[in-house]
Every structure is written in structure tokens, then in C-alpha cells.
Design an enzyme around this catalytic site. Sequence first.
Site, PDB file in Angstrom:
ATOM      1  N   ASP A   8      36.276  42.561  31.454  1.00 34.97           N
ATOM      2  CA  ASP A   8      37.105  41.899  32.360  1.00 34.97           C
ATOM      3  C   ASP A   8      36.300  41.276  33.540  1.00 34.97           C
ATOM      4  OD1 ASP A   8      39.705  41.022  33.326  1.00 34.97           O
ATOM      5  OD2 ASP A   8      39.276  42.474  34.984  1.00 34.97           O
ATOM      6  N   ASP A  10      37.481  39.455  36.725  1.00 36.75           N
ATOM      7  CA  ASP A  10      37.954  39.625  38.129  1.00 36.75           C
ATOM      8  C   ASP A  10      38.398  41.185  38.484  1.00 36.75           C
ATOM      9  OD1 ASP A  10      39.145  39.639  40.678  1.00 36.75           O
ATOM     10  OD2 ASP A  10      41.291  38.921  39.816  1.00 36.75           O
TER      11      ASP A  10
HETATM   12  P1  B16 Z   1      42.977  31.431  36.590  1.00 37.19           P
HETATM   13  P2  B16 Z   1      41.017  38.420  34.812  1.00 37.19           P
HETATM   14  C1  B16 Z   1      42.512  36.911  36.112  1.00 37.19           C
HETATM   15  O1  B16 Z   1      41.271  37.341  35.882  1.00 37.19           O
HETATM   16  C2  B16 Z   1      43.060  37.436  37.716  1.00 37.19           C
HETATM   17  O2  B16 Z   1      43.051  38.767  37.664  1.00 37.19           O
HETATM   18  C3  B16 Z   1      44.263  36.950  37.721  1.00 37.19           C
HETATM   19  O3  B16 Z   1      44.793  37.248  39.298  1.00 37.19           O
HETATM   20  C4  B16 Z   1      44.466  35.462  37.466  1.00 37.19           C
HETATM   21  O4  B16 Z   1      45.791  35.004  37.854  1.00 37.19           O
HETATM   22  C5  B16 Z   1      44.023  35.135  36.096  1.00 37.19           C
HETATM   23  O5  B16 Z   1      42.794  35.574  35.884  1.00 37.19           O
HETATM   24  C6  B16 Z   1      44.252  33.542  35.782  1.00 37.19           C
HETATM   25  O6  B16 Z   1      43.178  33.131  36.424  1.00 37.19           O
HETATM   26  O7  B16 Z   1      44.135  30.906  37.685  1.00 37.19           O
HETATM   27  O8  B16 Z   1      41.545  31.385  37.275  1.00 37.19           O
HETATM   28  O9  B16 Z   1      43.221  30.562  35.177  1.00 37.19           O
HETATM   29  O10 B16 Z   1      40.978  39.751  35.799  1.00 37.19           O
HETATM   30  O11 B16 Z   1      41.554  38.377  33.730  1.00 37.19           O
HETATM   31  O12 B16 Z   1      39.266  38.245  34.662  1.00 37.19           O
HETATM   32 MG    MG Z   2      40.725  41.898  36.421  1.00 40.44          MG
END
Ligand code: B16
Ligand code: MG
Length: 215
Positions: A8, A10
Site C-alpha cells: 500500500d 499512504d
Molecule cells: P487520491 P492508499 C489512499 O491511499 C489514501 O489512504 C486515501 O485517504 C485516499 O482517499 C485514497 O488513496 C485516494 O487518493 O485522492 O490521491 O486519488 O492508502 O490506498 O495508498
Molecule cells: Mg494506506
Amino acid sequence: MCKAFIFDLDGVITDTAELHFQAWLRMANEEGYYFDRKINEQLRGVSRRTSLSIILAGTKLSEIQTTVLMARKNKYYLEQLESLSEKDILPGIRSLLLELNARGIKVAVASASKNARYVLYQLGLIPLFDAICDGWSVVRSKPEPDIFIYAAGQLRVNTCDCIVMEDAEAGIHAARAAGMQVVGIGPSARVGQADWHFNDTATFDLTTVLENAEP
Ligand code: B16
Ligand code: MG
């Protein structure tokens, strides 16, 4: 047998959760929606659209209004990403990627974020990955298993030979539904369903995981 590690982004490779929070908070304040860090925890690992619907808490918007608010939040988020750099890689992650590369274990990112490629570019990590799977790769996002199944396909390995590293409940559900073993990073209340649990990336131990992975 572990043939691939799927990360993953984030919360595992870097902590962009705070940057997402600041961007959503700015948008919510401008629009008069209540938002705080407790609500922000529910946004961990879920898509941009699902995040907005959680913040709206039942308020119905048209598709155009929804698109405008998501675009504005993303503009604020992209402004924050400009200052992201190698110093923002979470402890132990760069050396872990190098170790996996050296052992011939394939590595991929499987993130819900449509900005994942830019984030990895800013961190200087793109060359260390065999595949980058992001919010553009599949239609159904976590907790559906699609992104992890897609990542296994990109790496040309069976799903049962993949180990996922995740920090979010939605991601752990998704990985298990894909038939993969999962390392949970974070408090046990959040990632307790994982096969292995580490409080943070600094304490992750590759040997422990590989020795106990399914044959
Ligand atoms: P974006 P991951 C996720 O990343 C985040 O944890 C989540 O908070 C966010 O809404 C999602 O990506 C979408 O991100 O707006 O940049 O498309 O944890 O799956 O790496
Ligand atoms: Mg994450």
C-alpha cells in the site's frame, strides 16, 4: 511461497494521510462541512469519492457538484505534494525494497490513490518497483480485492504467492479477499485482522514474515 510483496502507499511507504487531511479540511471549511481528525481516520485507504461521501455525511450533491469538490480537494493535495521528497519515506522502507529486489522477490504498489505515481516520483522510488497499480488501474477500490488481483497479474505471480503490506482496515479486507497474506502496520485496533502485526514500518521484520509465510 512468497514470490511478491505488494505495498500500500499512504501509511506504508509514506504518510500522505496528513496531507490528505489538510486538503479535505480546507475544502470542508470553505463549504461549511464539519470535518476533524476522527472522521479523517475513516478515509484511510478508501477512494477520493468515498472520502467525500463520508465528509458529506448524508448530504446529497449532484454529480457535477461532487466532481467540482473532488477536483478542488485534489488541487489542494497536489500543492502539498510539491514539497514531498526522499526524507518523507517511512523508516526502513527503502532498505526493505532493496532487500526484496536483491532476493528476487517482485515488488508492486497497490494504492487507491490516483496520485500514487506522482507520490512515488517525488519520493524517488519509481525504479525500485516492478509494477505500480493505482486508482486508475481498477474500477472498484478497496475493500474490494480488485487492485491486489490486478497487481498480481502485472507481476505475473499467483495471488496465493503474494504478501501485502497495509495500514488500513479496507486494505486488509481487500488483500484477504484476494487470497493473499497480509502484514498490518499500525495499532492492533485498526490492523488486528492481519496475519502479522507491526506497530510501524521501523519495527517490521522481513525474516519473521518470510519464515512464517505459507509454503
Ligand atoms: P487520491 P492508499 C489512499 O491511499 C489514501 O489512504 C486515501 O485517504 C485516499 O482517499 C485514497 O488513496 C485516494 O487518493 O485522492 O490521491 O486519488 O492508502 O490506498 O495508498
Ligand atoms: Mg494506506
